[in-house]
Design a protein around this motif. Structure first.
Motif, PDB file in Angstrom:
ATOM      1  N   LEU A 191       0.856  -1.185   0.000  1.00  0.00           N
ATOM      2  CA  LEU A 191       0.000   0.000   0.000  1.00  0.00           C
ATOM      3  C   LEU A 191       0.896   1.240   0.000  1.00  0.00           C
ATOM      4  N   TYR A 192       1.227   1.713  -1.178  1.00  0.00           N
ATOM      5  CA  TYR A 192       2.138   2.837  -1.304  1.00  0.00           C
ATOM      6  C   TYR A 192       1.454   4.121  -0.848  1.00  0.00           C
ATOM      7  N   PRO A 193       2.192   5.005  -0.183  1.00  0.00           N
ATOM      8  CA  PRO A 193       1.592   6.231   0.345  1.00  0.00           C
ATOM      9  C   PRO A 193       1.428   7.302  -0.725  1.00  0.00           C
ATOM     10  N   CYS A 194       0.368   8.075  -0.574  1.00  0.00           N
ATOM     11  CA  CYS A 194       0.220   9.260  -1.404  1.00  0.00           C
ATOM     12  C   CYS A 194       0.948  10.407  -0.706  1.00  0.00           C
ATOM     13  N   GLU A 195       0.902  11.576  -1.289  1.00  0.00           N
ATOM     14  CA  GLU A 195       1.632  12.701  -0.713  1.00  0.00           C
ATOM     15  C   GLU A 195       1.086  13.082   0.663  1.00  0.00           C
ATOM     16  N   MET A 196      -0.231  13.057   0.834  1.00  0.00           N
ATOM     17  CA  MET A 196      -0.792  13.407   2.142  1.00  0.00           C
ATOM     18  C   MET A 196      -0.493  12.343   3.193  1.00  0.00           C
ATOM     19  N   CYS A 197      -0.353  11.088   2.769  1.00  0.00           N
ATOM     20  CA  CYS A 197       0.057  10.035   3.708  1.00  0.00           C
ATOM     21  C   CYS A 197       1.446  10.333   4.246  1.00  0.00           C
ATOM     22  N   VAL A 198       2.321  10.784   3.382  1.00  0.00           N
ATOM     23  CA  VAL A 198       3.687  11.118   3.797  1.00  0.00           C
ATOM     24  C   VAL A 198       3.660  12.332   4.721  1.00  0.00           C
ATOM     25  N   TRP A 199       2.769  13.296   4.441  1.00  0.00           N
ATOM     26  CA  TRP A 199       2.642  14.470   5.313  1.00  0.00           C
ATOM     27  C   TRP A 199       2.349  14.033   6.746  1.00  0.00           C
ATOM     28  N   GLN A 200       1.524  12.988   6.907  1.00  0.00           N
ATOM     29  CA  GLN A 200       1.128  12.529   8.239  1.00  0.00           C
ATOM     30  C   GLN A 200       2.295  11.878   8.990  1.00  0.00           C
ATOM     31  N   ARG A 201       3.285  11.411   8.277  1.00  0.00           N
ATOM     32  CA  ARG A 201       4.430  10.747   8.907  1.00  0.00           C
ATOM     33  C   ARG A 201       5.389  11.742   9.548  1.00  0.00           C
ATOM     34  N   TRP A 202       5.545  12.913   8.945  1.00  0.00           N
ATOM     35  CA  TRP A 202       6.540  13.878   9.424  1.00  0.00           C
ATOM     36  C   TRP A 202       6.288  14.323  10.856  1.00  0.00           C
ATOM     37  N   PRO A 203       5.064  14.697  11.251  1.00  0.00           N
ATOM     38  CA  PRO A 203       4.876  15.084  12.661  1.00  0.00           C
ATOM     39  C   PRO A 203       5.184  13.948  13.637  1.00  0.00           C
ATOM     40  N   HIS A 204       4.892  12.707  13.244  1.00  0.00           N
ATOM     41  CA  HIS A 204       5.220  11.572  14.113  1.00  0.00           C
ATOM     42  C   HIS A 204       6.734  11.432  14.270  1.00  0.00           C
ATOM     43  N   ALA A 205       7.464  11.617  13.187  1.00  0.00           N
ATOM     44  CA  ALA A 205       8.927  11.527  13.250  1.00  0.00           C
ATOM     45  C   ALA A 205       9.494  12.638  14.139  1.00  0.00           C
ATOM     46  N   ILE A 206       8.970  13.849  13.989  1.00  0.00           N
ATOM     47  CA  ILE A 206       9.428  14.963  14.817  1.00  0.00           C
ATOM     48  C   ILE A 206       9.080  14.709  16.282  1.00  0.00           C
ATOM     49  N   ALA A 207       7.868  14.195  16.538  1.00  0.00           N
ATOM     50  CA  ALA A 207       7.447  13.890  17.912  1.00  0.00           C
ATOM     51  C   ALA A 207       8.369  12.854  18.544  1.00  0.00           C
ATOM     52  N   LEU A 208       8.742  11.857  17.790  1.00  0.00           N
ATOM     53  CA  LEU A 208       9.643  10.823  18.301  1.00  0.00           C
ATOM     54  C   LEU A 208      11.011  11.408  18.647  1.00  0.00           C
ATOM     55  N   LEU A 209      11.527  12.259  17.772  1.00  0.00           N
ATOM     56  CA  LEU A 209      12.820  12.898  18.051  1.00  0.00           C
ATOM     57  C   LEU A 209      12.736  13.793  19.281  1.00  0.00           C
ATOM     58  N   LEU A 210      11.657  14.563  19.402  1.00  0.00           N
ATOM     59  CA  LEU A 210      11.490  15.441  20.558  1.00  0.00           C
ATOM     60  C   LEU A 210      11.362  14.640  21.855  1.00  0.00           C
ATOM     61  N   ALA A 211      10.574  13.560  21.822  1.00  0.00           N
ATOM     62  CA  ALA A 211      10.403  12.734  23.019  1.00  0.00           C
ATOM     63  C   ALA A 211      11.729  12.102  23.431  1.00  0.00           C
ATOM     64  N   THR A 212      12.508  11.674  22.471  1.00  0.00           N
ATOM     65  CA  THR A 212      13.827  11.109  22.770  1.00  0.00           C
ATOM     66  C   THR A 212      14.728  12.178  23.378  1.00  0.00           C
TER      67      THR A 212
END
Length: 135
Positions: free
Chosen positions: A8-29
């Protein structure tokens, strides 16, 4: 996981949803490496980024359900790295952001992202408040 395991390949908006999660993970770490007094603002910011992913998920789900139009052309391709650019373009899957690639009980992956992001952010903020981490 759905991209690599189920195709299930992501569309552009699917990728948009990943970025805040990645930033949240870095901040929590980062927060757990900081002193106690500096930790809580970074954890709150991390939870707000998870909340932002949920907001993007609601917007994306609305596009999928036809509630509103997308500002995008609603198509994206993932190009492989075989070295033959034209072959990669021809073989790339066409992914639309206005059509749900998968759903369960009428809720798309974008909808589930919104639900779980709101739950995670809400529980995180509630937990920080009750544990006194907001002081």
């Amino acid at each position: 996981m759905s991209q690599h395991v189920f195709g299930l390949y992501p569309c552009e908006m699917c990728v948009w949803q990943r970025w805040p999660h990645a930033i949240a993970l870095l901040l929590a770490t980062l927060a757990f490496m900081l002193a106690q007094g500096l930790r809580w603002p970074v954890l709150v910011l991390s939870a707000l980024f998870v909340l932002a992913s949920g907001v993007i998920g609601v917007f994306h789900a609305g596009v999928e359900y036809g509630w509103w139009d997308s500002p995008l052309g609603c198509t994206a391709v993932e190009i492989g790295g075989s070295g033959d650019f034209l072959r990669d373009i021809a073989a790339a899957p066409l992914v639309r952001c206005d059509v749900a690639a998968w759903d369960l009980f009428g809720i798309s992956l974008a909808g589930y992202n919104a639900i779980f992001s709101f739950l995670i952010a809400g529980v995180s903020l509630w937990w920080m408040r009750t544990r006194g981490l907001s002081r």
